[in-house]
Design an enzyme around this catalytic site. Structure first.
Site: not given
Length: 243
Positions: A23, A68-69, A71-72, A74, A191, A197
């Site tokens: 991140d 990630s699922s 991120n679509w 964006r 992270r 998180r």
């Protein structure tokens, strides 16, 4: 070209399996008044550095949360740029992964990606399938909740046909359905960027993993930072609910 020395951690106990939520690419770019795309490009360089460092430290499996699922959601332009960087990484680094005996794995439904990206991933998986060294797992179009739903559905279908007794379904049965079923148990999840998180990443697998949240933005996370994380892991006391 000479390779930079990899710092060795003090920890006597190495995590077998480390996962990283990468991140901070966007904030790294914004702090330098650069486009977000430059942050993602710098993030790919960090992937290269950290995967090499993980091998040098003797980490058995490294899992990276790349797409990630969610991120679509964006912008299409940013997603297209990420696909280009993924292709570039495979083309530039596959030969090294093969040479270094790395087993490449993909977690998630990457077949939703463009056909040329899917073809490159399929080829990379095939060319490293016979390797016996460390595992590099890339999470692509991955979401932990979807993974658990698929596991539950698969077990329910088997129970409905009488292939298994519902009463026999336990934690081991669920783990056998997960994308990580042939990876070592997750020991350490990191992270970067200061966020605290899990963002739908390896939720089942993280049940007893050590969690480490660091302020470093992903493009600045390198060999020293990984070694420090491994050292911090070695100082943790893992009780698994016991004393």
């Amino acid at each position: 070209m000479a390779t930079a020395a990899i710092p060795q951690p003090v920890a006597a106990i190495l995590p077998r399996h480390v996962a990283i939520i990468m991140d901070g690419n966007g904030r790294w770019a914004a702090a330098r008044r650069m486009p977000r795309a430059m942050g993602h490009r710098a993030g790919v360089e960090a992937v290269r550095t950290v995967t090499r460092a993980a091998r040098a430290l003797g980490i058995e499996a490294l899992t990276l949360y790349a797409f990630s699922s969610e991120n679509w959601r964006r912008p299409a332009e940013e997603i297209g740029g990420l696909m280009k960087l993924l292709k570039l990484f495979i083309r530039n680094d596959l030969a090294e992964l093969v040479r270094e005996n790395v087993r490449l794995r993909v977690l998630g439904d990457y077949r939703r990606f463009p056909e040329d990206v899917v073809a490159l991933i399929d080829d990379a998986l095939a060319r490293t399938a016979g390797n016996s060294g460390p595992i590099l797992a890339i999470a692509l179009n991955y979401g932990a909740q979807a993974e658990l739903v698929e596991a539950a559905r698969a077990l329910a279908e088997r129970a409905a046909t009488g292939a298994i007794d519902p009463a026999s379904i336990d934690a081991d049965a669920i783990e056998a359905q997960l994308a990580t079923r042939d990876l070592p148990p997750l020991d350490l999840m990191i992270r970067t960027s200061g966020e605290q998180r899990l963002s739908n990443f390896l939720l089942w697998q993280a049940a007893y993993a050590e969690l480490l949240f660091v302020d470093t933005l992903w493009p600045d996370f390198g060999a020293d930072e990984l070694a420090a994380a491994v050292e911090a892991f070695g100082q943790r006391q893992r009780r698994y609910g016991g004393l």
